[in-house]
Design a protein around this motif. Structure first.
Motif, PDB file in Angstrom:
ATOM      1  N   LEU A   1      25.674  13.575 -36.920  1.00 46.73           N
ATOM      2  CA  LEU A   1      24.425  13.431 -37.074  1.00 46.73           C
ATOM      3  C   LEU A   1      23.329  14.777 -37.069  1.00 46.73           C
ATOM      4  O   LEU A   1      22.332  13.478 -37.579  1.00 46.73           O
ATOM      5  CB  LEU A   1      24.759  13.897 -35.091  1.00 46.73           C
ATOM      6  N   PHE A   2      23.787  15.789 -37.850  1.00 42.29           N
ATOM      7  CA  PHE A   2      22.666  16.636 -38.243  1.00 42.29           C
ATOM      8  C   PHE A   2      22.819  16.412 -39.448  1.00 42.29           C
ATOM      9  O   PHE A   2      21.339  16.052 -40.059  1.00 42.29           O
ATOM     10  CB  PHE A   2      23.284  18.169 -38.816  1.00 42.29           C
ATOM     11  N   ASN A   3      23.521  15.267 -40.113  1.00 38.98           N
ATOM     12  CA  ASN A   3      22.986  14.893 -41.494  1.00 38.98           C
ATOM     13  C   ASN A   3      22.669  14.264 -41.322  1.00 38.98           C
ATOM     14  O   ASN A   3      21.396  13.908 -42.588  1.00 38.98           O
ATOM     15  CB  ASN A   3      24.327  14.504 -42.014  1.00 38.98           C
ATOM     16  N   ILE A   4      22.009  12.709 -40.410  1.00 40.31           N
ATOM     17  CA  ILE A   4      21.259  11.879 -41.016  1.00 40.31           C
ATOM     18  C   ILE A   4      20.052  12.614 -39.791  1.00 40.31           C
ATOM     19  O   ILE A   4      18.738  12.015 -40.748  1.00 40.31           O
ATOM     20  CB  ILE A   4      21.823  11.345 -39.514  1.00 40.31           C
ATOM     21  N   LEU A   5      19.630  13.686 -39.355  1.00 39.25           N
ATOM     22  CA  LEU A   5      18.590  14.802 -38.748  1.00 39.25           C
ATOM     23  C   LEU A   5      17.961  14.512 -40.146  1.00 39.25           C
ATOM     24  O   LEU A   5      16.582  14.922 -40.856  1.00 39.25           O
ATOM     25  CB  LEU A   5      18.845  15.088 -38.006  1.00 39.25           C
TER      26      LEU A   5
ATOM     27  N   ARG B   1      12.370  23.259 -32.832  1.00 46.40           N
ATOM     28  CA  ARG B   1      13.683  24.079 -33.720  1.00 46.40           C
ATOM     29  C   ARG B   1      15.157  23.473 -33.144  1.00 46.40           C
ATOM     30  O   ARG B   1      15.300  24.211 -32.173  1.00 46.40           O
ATOM     31  CB  ARG B   1      13.310  24.855 -34.050  1.00 46.40           C
ATOM     32  N   VAL B   2      15.950  23.343 -34.174  1.00 48.89           N
ATOM     33  CA  VAL B   2      17.183  22.869 -34.097  1.00 48.89           C
ATOM     34  C   VAL B   2      18.078  24.151 -34.877  1.00 48.89           C
ATOM     35  O   VAL B   2      18.264  23.869 -36.177  1.00 48.89           O
ATOM     36  CB  VAL B   2      17.987  21.355 -33.673  1.00 48.89           C
ATOM     37  N   ASN B   3      19.006  24.569 -34.548  1.00 45.23           N
ATOM     38  CA  ASN B   3      20.082  25.262 -35.480  1.00 45.23           C
ATOM     39  C   ASN B   3      21.044  25.103 -35.534  1.00 45.23           C
ATOM     40  O   ASN B   3      21.891  25.391 -33.696  1.00 45.23           O
ATOM     41  CB  ASN B   3      19.605  27.084 -35.087  1.00 45.23           C
TER      42      ASN B   3
ATOM     43  N   ALA C   1      10.011  30.051 -33.376  1.00 43.33           N
ATOM     44  CA  ALA C   1      10.589  29.325 -34.487  1.00 43.33           C
ATOM     45  C   ALA C   1       9.468  29.873 -36.228  1.00 43.33           C
ATOM     46  O   ALA C   1       9.483  28.849 -36.336  1.00 43.33           O
ATOM     47  CB  ALA C   1      10.177  27.777 -33.881  1.00 43.33           C
ATOM     48  N   ALA C   2       9.711  30.557 -36.151  1.00 40.90           N
ATOM     49  CA  ALA C   2       9.579  31.259 -37.038  1.00 40.90           C
ATOM     50  C   ALA C   2      10.067  31.104 -38.395  1.00 40.90           C
ATOM     51  O   ALA C   2      11.030  31.070 -38.841  1.00 40.90           O
ATOM     52  CB  ALA C   2       8.856  32.707 -37.051  1.00 40.90           C
TER      53      ALA C   2
ATOM     54  N   ILE D   1      16.513  22.827 -38.515  1.00 43.51           N
ATOM     55  CA  ILE D   1      15.497  22.170 -38.875  1.00 43.51           C
ATOM     56  C   ILE D   1      14.568  22.114 -38.131  1.00 43.51           C
ATOM     57  O   ILE D   1      14.856  23.114 -37.300  1.00 43.51           O
ATOM     58  CB  ILE D   1      15.806  20.617 -38.944  1.00 43.51           C
ATOM     59  N   ASN D   2      13.295  22.284 -38.113  1.00 44.49           N
ATOM     60  CA  ASN D   2      12.199  22.519 -37.296  1.00 44.49           C
ATOM     61  C   ASN D   2      11.417  21.666 -37.689  1.00 44.49           C
ATOM     62  O   ASN D   2      10.960  20.950 -39.008  1.00 44.49           O
ATOM     63  CB  ASN D   2      11.608  23.471 -37.921  1.00 44.49           C
TER      64      ASN D   2
END
Lengths: 332, 744
Positions: A5-9, B734-736, B136-137, B240-241
């Motif tokens: 899922l992360f890769n697709i994102l 933002r997703v970590n 989210a910097a 990703i942000n």
């Protein structure tokens, strides 16, 4: 699954996070011309009927111009090449004269009227052939250090076929006589004293409508007082081109009704240089231009056709000196 | 395959391993207020002259032999360190108090040896990894946006500049693991180019640090401390942000620890689509840009030797797109592309001769390259070509070599640091009219002396040689006095700043700028006075803190712009010059208060008044207020928090030095920028055993885009203008994700 899922994102992110590509635009709908020679250094003669520059020459090709009409006594000075005239009190070319700095240096009034030229009315215009008042004119070139004498000349006469004059260059003692032959098919004939050559630089007088060139004019607003300044602009063909100017006239809506009510004038600098604003940096030696796109001209060509005209820009590839203008025939 | 994907996707958190100890008695470490177990807390156990380090397990438990009294020191991330003696009678539930104010964090900027934030003689603001997460910097400007006394300004293609306490970016030293960053345009470093995706924390010191860091540190220093790998583990973190302004950021950090060796790899890709309030315009007020920031680092942690090597690189492409107008017939444009490359290479080696003596050697090499290329694009057929006019292109290069060798020595209540510091900067390019260089070589010494209980002083001295200027003797004197919860800090220092190569030699000519260097510039000198008082009180479940700061900075020969205008009032050119015959002064006060209830609610507020003096008239001053607030509500201490940031940026005054014309003499004009409010909110959640971290929220809730500014005031009056301050209200997420390797 989470990793997938992360890769697709991440891939989705990459695919959308790119610089936006430019989209095609339709070409500009008007008839547009650009003078592709820098009018600081070149004179370009433009003809509206053929939408073309019919001739171009460098500004330093000439020093003095002589009216070609059989009855003409009109002499022009090339202020675009920084040449100026001082009407001295001398009557003998050999008489010593050193530029003092107090001279009143003259340049042609860009209106084009003969009596407003730098040389002025040098002869008795009531008797033809015209005979000179025998004044000595100092022709000087303006440079960084000020004015330096280019040559001095004395007019003798003008008849239906030629001008007669004599001149003396700095450092020389022998006077040179000169016959400048009138050429009937041109407005002016030109003389280059450096090359000691008469040139017919203009195109035939009925073949163009305006000329883009450098020349001097009185400019307001640069400093606290009006100042003679080298400008770049468009002058009318004196052989019959006329024009009038409007502010804020809707260019798109101009029709023949407008022509009928227009007051055309033959003043050669009716278009002039004032279709752009200039901000001058004396220290840096640069200027910034903004074209007044709200200024609209109606023009009657040398062939008697009517055109509407407005300037669009003064820049080509980031450099100033290249007028771009839009024009449309105005038909009955 | 699945494991490979896990490695590539990367999200692995360091799982410290638990050392086996005696099993005689087991304890559980818990949060004092929430009662939640604290996993992986570090324990130092000393008994009969032996020391053992262990970690609590996932349930916060550890076991040890307590047949003899054991000296115990427990530290957990986000908690106050607990020191006690463990005996068999000791309760098996050990409670740690949350550290609500980050005072337990260790700082290194300007210190003789690393020390806790509250023990530093300097007042250090520390922005932690959590702050980065909450905001989210992805770069320094995003992180500093709502900080008190710090103001950011957007400078067209030059990016974002900073001012601290009224002193501009040229007075702020930007450090990367303690080594200076090179590459200033018009005296500023674009903070958007300073990535923090792999930062452990950021330290900010407001005030002079010239003794330690030399030139450019008159107003303060910002030190980005990157993460060091640790442990025998593979750890990976991917993030990703997305922000609705067209921001797409991705980053990936990998760490691998092998005994005493740690390897790190990091990579970030940041994209901004650009912004213009006029959606139909091709021109962007905020320029679109794409950044790549790869980096590698290596660390060695031996008993006596510690070493760090890092290489960080930035490649940025920024596009300054021309607008479509009648001038180009709405069918063609001259676009300018700016390509910036930054390389920071650093080496740091520390060797401990004995428990009281150590030496540290640091070397840094920083490269900055910025190229501008102009293209003409015909939008009718999309044909694009490089403009042939050479004046439409240029390239500027800077290289900086920095070195530092410092010896620290501890004598009972005295810590001494003595060292050498050298910086050599070399620049070449069209705008610099050839190749130019400047070097600064210095000896410095400073010591911290605990004179009495609670009273510390830190004098410092720097003797330097500059290849172009004669620097004065740089000194500083810092004092810190602790009285119960009250801490008093005072400092007196002078500073020195040599003009940069750009200020000396630059010729910056394009359609928007005409800036000239001045080879006759004198160096700036400054005197800086600071007093601050802070008080912390913890009572039951509440914790209060208060601090007040006063500062005064006087700069002699301040380098500033001298502006020249054309007759229409448009700015024509600017030249660097020294403010003639006077001092430039900034002064101000800042008050901060904080209150925390358990670890549930944290409220921080700050108000600052900063005044700058009119050049030539120290009595004529104007105060600019700033107000900040941060409210954090932890719905769940570990898993869910709601954070709101507020900043009121008051009316900012500044002075411009203008050349007169035939009718007016040279004069100083007072300019201002209107005030505005900013609010950011974020909801931060941690899921899947805190491996998945999501922050979502709204930035610029009040939809600021521009504020009124008289910055372009002319000799004929004021040309009203708008200064860009933001790209309007946006939403971000933002997703970590952190993956932990199974092997240990």
């Amino acid at each position: 699954m989470k990793e997938y899922l992360f890769n697709i994102l991440a891939i989705a992110f990459l695919s959308v996070s790119c610089f936006e590509e430019d989209q095609r635009v339709p070409p500009y709908p008007g008839l547009v011309s650009t003078i592709e020679y820098d009018i600081t250094f070149y004179q370009g003669y433009f003809d509206f009927e053929t939408n073309s520059v019919v001739k171009t020459h460098h500004r330093d090709e000439w020093d003095l111009a002589f009216g070609c009409d059989a009855r003409s006594w009109h002499i022009k000075v090339n202020s675009g090449n920084e040449l100026f005239v001082y009407r001295s009190a001398l009557i003998d070319l050999n008489e010593p004269y050193n530029i003092s700095g107090n001279e009143e240096w003259q340049y042609d009034n860009p209106t084009g009227y003969p009596d407003s030229s730098a040389v002025g009315t040098w002869c008795d215009t009531s008797v033809f052939p015209y005979l000179s008042h025998n004044k000595v004119y100092i022709l000087a070139q303006k440079g960084v250090q000020g004015y330096s004498e280019y040559l001095r000349f004395q007019m003798f006469s003008s008849d239906s076929s030629c001008y007669l004059l004599q001149y003396l260059k700095p450092g020389e003692t022998v006077l040179k006589q000169l016959d400048v032959l009138k050429a009937d098919s041109f407005n002016f004939t030109y003389y280059n004293f450096k090359e000691e050559e008469q040139k017919n630089l203009e195109p035939l007088k009925g073949s163009y409508d305006i000329v883009f060139m450098p020349y001097y004019d009185l400019v307001y607003g640069i400093v606290a007082f009006p100042m003679p300044y080298l400008v770049r602009g468009a002058l009318l063909n004196p052989d019959g081109t006329e024009a009038c100017m409007y502010e804020n006239l809707n260019f798109e809506n101009i029709d023949y009704e407008q022509v009928l009510s227009a007051k055309f004038v033959d003043r050669q600098n009716i278009i002039g240089w004032d279709w752009k604003d200039v901000s001058i940096d004396f220290a840096g030696g640069t200027a910034t231009y903004n074209v007044k796109t709200n200024r609209v001209y109606l023009l009657k060509s040398v062939e008697g056709n009517y055109f509407s005209l407005r300037f669009l820009s003064y820049t080509l590839d980031g450099k100033y000196g290249f007028p771009r203008f839009e024009f449309r025939p105005v038909l009955p | 395959m699945a494991y490979t994907i896990r490695v590539i996707t990367l999200v692995l958190y360091l799982v410290p391993f638990v050392a086996a100890v005696g099993q005689d008695k087991c304890y559980q470490i818990r949060d004092k207020y929430s009662g939640e177990p604290i996993c992986f807390a570090t324990l130092k156990l000393c008994s009969e002259g032996k020391t053992m380090n262990i970690l609590s397990d996932k349930e916060g438990k550890f076991c040890t032999d307590v047949s003899q009294p054991v000296y115990l020191e427990i530290s957990g991330m986000g908690y106050k360190t607990l020191s006690d003696t463990l005996t068999s009678e000791y309760d098996n539930q050990i409670e740690l108090i949350p550290d609500l104010l980050d005072i337990e964090e260790v700082v290194i900027t300007g210190q003789v040896t690393p020390r806790r934030c509250d023990q530093s003689v300097y007042k250090v603001t520390l922005l932690s990894k959590k702050d980065i997460e909450h905001k989210a910097a992805v770069n320094l400007s995003g992180l500093l946006m709502n900080e008190l006394n710090i103001n950011l300004m957007q400078q067209n293609v030059l990016g974002r500049t900073i001012s601290i306490r009224g002193l501009g970016g040229e007075h702020i030293k930007i450090l990367y693991n303690g080594m200076p960053v090179s590459g200033r345009q018009l005296g500023i470093i674009d903070l958007d180019q300073i990535g923090i995706h792999h930062a452990n924390h950021i330290e900010i010191i407001e005030g002079p640090l010239s003794v330690i860091y030399g030139s450019n540190a008159l107003g303060g220093a910002i030190n980005i401390i990157t993460q060091a790998a640790a442990g025998k583990k593979l750890k990976a973190e991917a993030g990703i942000n997305y922000e609705t302004a067209g921001i797409y950021n991705m980053n990936l950090n990998l760490f691998y620890g092998l005994k005493k060796h740690c390897f790190g790899l990091n990579m970030a890709r940041n994209f901004f689509a650009g912004f213009n309030p006029d959606k139909n315009s091709r021109f962007d007020v905020w320029k679109p840009k794409l950044q790549y920031m790869p980096g590698v680092n290596y660390a060695y942690r031996g008993n006596k030797i510690q070493a760090d090597v890092y290489v960080d690189f930035l490649h940025e492409e920024l596009r300054d797109k021309d607008s479509l107008s009648r001038d180009n017939l709405y069918e063609s444009a001259d676009d300018r592309y700016y390509f910036t490359k930054r390389l920071n290479l650093g080496l740091s080696i520390g060797y401990r001769f004995s428990p009281v003596s150590a030496i540290t050697a640091q070397a840094g090499f920083s490269v900055y390259n910025r190229a501008k290329n102009s293209y003409h694009i015909n939008l009718v057929d999309l044909e694009k070509h490089l403009i042939t006019d050479p004046s439409m292109h240029d390239t500027t290069n800077f290289r900086m070599i920095s070195g530092r060798l410092a010896h620290t020595f501890r004598l009972k209540n005295l810590e001494i640091i003595t060292g050498t510091d050298m910086n050599y900067e070399n620049g070449y390019g069209k705008r610099l009219s050839g190749e130019k260089s400047i070097g600064d070589y210095a000896l410095f010494s400073s010591f911290i002396w605990d004179i009495l209980s609670g009273l510390q002083i830190q004098p410092g001295l720097r003797v330097s040689y500059n290849t172009r200027y004669k620097p004065p003797l740089i000194y500083s004197f810092n004092l810190k006095y602790n009285l119960a919860g009250l801490k008093l800090r005072a400092s007196v220092a002078n500073g020195f700043r040599t003009p940069s190569l750009k200020e000396l030699y630059m010729e910056f000519l394009d359609q928007n700028h005409r800036v000239f260097g001045n080879q006759n510039l004198k160096a700036e000198t400054a005197h800086n006075y600071n007093i601050s008082v802070s008080y912390i009180h913890a009572a039951h479940r509440f914790q209060y803190d208060f601090s007040g700061d006063f500062f005064l900075v006087r700069v002699k020969n301040k380098i500033d712009f001298l502006f020249d205008y054309d007759q229409s009032g448009k700015l024509k050119s600017a030249t660097y010059f020294n403010l003639p015959g006077s001092l430039y002064q900034t002064k101000g006060i800042a008050l901060n208060t904080g209150i925390s209830y358990k670890d549930l609610i944290h409220v921080k507020t700050g108000i600052a008044l900063t005044a700058i003096s009119s050049p030539g008239n120290l009595e004529k001053i104007d105060f600019s207020p700033d107000v900040t607030a941060k409210i954090q509500y932890n719905v769940h201490r570990k898993y869910l928090s709601l954070v709101a940031y507020y900043k009121y940026t008051g009316k900012k005054y500044f002075y411009k030095n203008n050349i007169g014309d035939a009718t007016t003499a040279a004069y100083i004009s007072k300019e201002y920028t209107d005030p505005y409010h900013n609010v950011d909110i974020s909801l931060n959640g941690r899921f899947l055993s805190q491996d998945l971290r999501i922050s979502a929220g709204c930035r610029n809730l009040l939809n600021n885009i521009t504020v009124f500014s008289t910055a372009s005031a002319s000799i004929h009056g004021v040309n009203n203008s708008q200064m860009p301050v933001g790209w309007g209200r946006t939403f971000f997420i933002r997703v970590n994700y952190i993956l932990k390797s199974k092997s240990s």
